[in-house]
Design a protein around this motif. Sequence first.
Motif, PDB file in Angstrom:
ATOM      1  N   GLY A 147       0.785  -1.225   0.000  1.00  0.00           N
ATOM      2  CA  GLY A 147       0.000   0.000   0.000  1.00  0.00           C
ATOM      3  C   GLY A 147       0.817   1.274   0.000  1.00  0.00           C
ATOM      4  N   ALA A 148       2.117   1.178   0.278  1.00  0.00           N
ATOM      5  CA  ALA A 148       2.976   2.368   0.322  1.00  0.00           C
ATOM      6  C   ALA A 148       3.117   2.958  -1.080  1.00  0.00           C
ATOM      7  CB  ALA A 148       4.348   2.024   0.888  1.00  0.00           C
ATOM      8  N   PRO A 149       3.181   4.293  -1.171  1.00  0.00           N
ATOM      9  CA  PRO A 149       3.308   4.928  -2.482  1.00  0.00           C
ATOM     10  C   PRO A 149       4.692   4.710  -3.105  1.00  0.00           C
ATOM     11  CG  PRO A 149       3.437   6.580  -0.765  1.00  0.00           C
ATOM     12  CD  PRO A 149       3.113   5.280  -0.093  1.00  0.00           C
ATOM     13  N   VAL A 150       4.704   4.692  -4.438  1.00  0.00           N
ATOM     14  CA  VAL A 150       5.936   4.593  -5.218  1.00  0.00           C
ATOM     15  C   VAL A 150       5.996   5.817  -6.122  1.00  0.00           C
ATOM     16  CG1 VAL A 150       7.224   3.268  -6.934  1.00  0.00           C
ATOM     17  CG2 VAL A 150       5.848   2.070  -5.211  1.00  0.00           C
ATOM     18  N   GLU A 151       7.140   6.502  -6.113  1.00  0.00           N
ATOM     19  CA  GLU A 151       7.382   7.636  -6.998  1.00  0.00           C
ATOM     20  C   GLU A 151       8.419   7.190  -8.022  1.00  0.00           C
ATOM     21  OE1 GLU A 151       8.677  10.746  -4.395  1.00  0.00           O
ATOM     22  OE2 GLU A 151       6.752  10.798  -3.329  1.00  0.00           O
ATOM     23  N   HIS A 152       7.966   6.964  -9.241  1.00  0.00           N
ATOM     24  CA  HIS A 152       8.827   6.434 -10.297  1.00  0.00           C
ATOM     25  C   HIS A 152       8.783   7.420 -11.459  1.00  0.00           C
ATOM     26  CE1 HIS A 152       9.634   2.773 -13.157  1.00  0.00           C
ATOM     27  NE2 HIS A 152      10.468   3.769 -13.352  1.00  0.00           N
ATOM     28  N   ALA A 153       9.773   8.306 -11.499  1.00  0.00           N
ATOM     29  CA  ALA A 153       9.789   9.415 -12.457  1.00  0.00           C
ATOM     30  C   ALA A 153       8.457  10.151 -12.312  1.00  0.00           C
ATOM     31  CB  ALA A 153      10.070   8.925 -13.859  1.00  0.00           C
ATOM     32  N   SER A 154       7.697  10.309 -13.394  1.00  0.00           N
ATOM     33  CA  SER A 154       6.410  11.016 -13.292  1.00  0.00           C
ATOM     34  C   SER A 154       5.255  10.083 -12.925  1.00  0.00           C
ATOM     35  CB  SER A 154       6.097  11.727 -14.609  1.00  0.00           C
ATOM     36  OG  SER A 154       5.932  10.767 -15.631  1.00  0.00           O
ATOM     37  N   LEU A 155       5.508   8.781 -12.819  1.00  0.00           N
ATOM     38  CA  LEU A 155       4.461   7.814 -12.493  1.00  0.00           C
ATOM     39  C   LEU A 155       4.275   7.713 -10.985  1.00  0.00           C
ATOM     40  CD1 LEU A 155       5.567   4.947 -14.906  1.00  0.00           C
ATOM     41  CD2 LEU A 155       3.833   6.698 -15.325  1.00  0.00           C
TER      42      LEU A 155
ATOM     43  N   TRP B 239       6.253  -6.968  -5.322  1.00  0.00           N
ATOM     44  CA  TRP B 239       5.381  -6.622  -6.436  1.00  0.00           C
ATOM     45  C   TRP B 239       4.862  -5.203  -6.301  1.00  0.00           C
ATOM     46  CZ3 TRP B 239       4.705  -8.816 -10.957  1.00  0.00           C
ATOM     47  CH2 TRP B 239       3.640  -8.419 -11.755  1.00  0.00           C
ATOM     48  N   PHE B 240       4.781  -4.509  -7.432  1.00  0.00           N
ATOM     49  CA  PHE B 240       4.268  -3.146  -7.480  1.00  0.00           C
ATOM     50  C   PHE B 240       3.023  -3.115  -8.361  1.00  0.00           C
ATOM     51  CE2 PHE B 240       8.876  -2.913  -6.976  1.00  0.00           C
ATOM     52  CZ  PHE B 240       8.969  -2.175  -5.801  1.00  0.00           C
ATOM     53  N   ASP B 241       1.916  -2.602  -7.817  1.00  0.00           N
ATOM     54  CA  ASP B 241       0.686  -2.418  -8.588  1.00  0.00           C
ATOM     55  C   ASP B 241       0.761  -1.065  -9.269  1.00  0.00           C
ATOM     56  OD1 ASP B 241      -0.455  -4.850  -7.798  1.00  0.00           O
ATOM     57  OD2 ASP B 241      -1.265  -3.970  -5.969  1.00  0.00           O
ATOM     58  N   THR B 242       0.687  -1.067 -10.590  1.00  0.00           N
ATOM     59  CA  THR B 242       0.960   0.154 -11.339  1.00  0.00           C
ATOM     60  C   THR B 242      -0.253   1.006 -11.663  1.00  0.00           C
ATOM     61  OG1 THR B 242       1.036  -1.245 -13.303  1.00  0.00           O
ATOM     62  CG2 THR B 242       3.130  -0.588 -12.351  1.00  0.00           C
ATOM     63  N   GLY B 243      -1.449   0.493 -11.520  1.00  0.00           N
ATOM     64  CA  GLY B 243      -2.624   1.344 -11.694  1.00  0.00           C
ATOM     65  C   GLY B 243      -3.028   1.586 -13.130  1.00  0.00           C
ATOM     66  N   ARG B 244      -3.395   2.827 -13.437  1.00  0.00           N
ATOM     67  CA  ARG B 244      -4.013   3.159 -14.717  1.00  0.00           C
ATOM     68  C   ARG B 244      -3.107   2.958 -15.927  1.00  0.00           C
ATOM     69  NH1 ARG B 244      -5.439   8.865 -14.481  1.00  0.00           N
ATOM     70  NH2 ARG B 244      -3.879   8.947 -12.865  1.00  0.00           N
ATOM     71  N   GLN B 245      -1.836   3.305 -15.830  1.00  0.00           N
ATOM     72  CA  GLN B 245      -0.950   3.197 -16.990  1.00  0.00           C
ATOM     73  C   GLN B 245      -0.798   1.739 -17.448  1.00  0.00           C
ATOM     74  OE1 GLN B 245       0.150   4.528 -14.084  1.00  0.00           O
ATOM     75  NE2 GLN B 245       0.298   6.707 -14.479  1.00  0.00           N
ATOM     76  N   LEU B 246      -0.769   0.843 -16.472  1.00  0.00           N
ATOM     77  CA  LEU B 246      -0.610  -0.588 -16.740  1.00  0.00           C
ATOM     78  C   LEU B 246      -1.471  -1.314 -15.717  1.00  0.00           C
ATOM     79  CD1 LEU B 246       1.051  -2.721 -18.400  1.00  0.00           C
ATOM     80  CD2 LEU B 246       2.616  -2.742 -16.453  1.00  0.00           C
ATOM     81  N   SER B 247      -2.516  -1.986 -16.170  1.00  0.00           N
ATOM     82  CA  SER B 247      -3.511  -2.546 -15.251  1.00  0.00           C
ATOM     83  C   SER B 247      -2.988  -3.668 -14.360  1.00  0.00           C
ATOM     84  CB  SER B 247      -4.714  -3.059 -16.042  1.00  0.00           C
ATOM     85  OG  SER B 247      -4.328  -4.174 -16.823  1.00  0.00           O
ATOM     86  N   GLY B 248      -1.819  -4.137 -14.594  1.00  0.00           N
ATOM     87  CA  GLY B 248      -1.244  -5.205 -13.768  1.00  0.00           C
ATOM     88  C   GLY B 248      -0.197  -4.642 -12.832  1.00  0.00           C
ATOM     89  N   GLY B 249       1.044  -4.883 -13.171  1.00  0.00           N
ATOM     90  CA  GLY B 249       2.133  -4.372 -12.351  1.00  0.00           C
ATOM     91  C   GLY B 249       3.452  -4.967 -12.775  1.00  0.00           C
ATOM     92  N   HIS B 250       4.416  -4.811 -11.879  1.00  0.00           N
ATOM     93  CA  HIS B 250       5.739  -5.381 -12.142  1.00  0.00           C
ATOM     94  C   HIS B 250       6.395  -5.700 -10.822  1.00  0.00           C
ATOM     95  CE1 HIS B 250       8.407  -1.913 -11.083  1.00  0.00           C
ATOM     96  NE2 HIS B 250       7.272  -1.251 -11.264  1.00  0.00           N
ATOM     97  N   GLY B 251       7.367  -6.599 -10.881  1.00  0.00           N
ATOM     98  CA  GLY B 251       8.054  -6.924  -9.648  1.00  0.00           C
ATOM     99  C   GLY B 251       9.068  -8.027  -9.813  1.00  0.00           C
TER     100      GLY B 251
END
Length: 144
Positions: free
Chosen positions: A48-56, A70-82
């Motif tokens: 649940g902690a926020p991630v600041e990744h460039a402008s994302l 694992w990171f949930d990426t939200g609107r830009q990418l409906s899945g995530g990465h990790g």
Amino acid sequence: MVYNLHERFVAAAPDRVWELLTGLGGDDDRLWPPEAGTFRLPQGLKPGAPVEHASLRYHVGAVEQGRRLWFDTGRQLSGGHGFSLHPRGGGTLIRHELTGRTGGMFRLLWPLVVRRQHNRIIEQLLDNLEREIIRTAPKTGPSV
């Protein structure tokens, strides 16, 4: 649908690899390539902690001690990465996966620009991980 995979075998136990991975986004991050822009976890590495990744902006999705980050990426990418760690004889297979459906401008930017940048950054991060493991490995040599 986007799926992107990077794997690297490192000659270190999963606990050591995990220790280095958990420094991502912190004040003493030794893995994130500085030329890749910002990657910060201002509230630490917890679900649940926020991630600041460039402008994302997105958030930490899962933290499974010694196994998965694992990171949930939200609107830009409906899945995530990790990252996931897989013990192998003499070391650890570290896997970075990115998966999901692209949305908005990201649908165009992923194949044209972002994929190449992402691939370069992840490979640099894995290079940095390997260097850190080698740099901090216990020195063994002949006894005198």
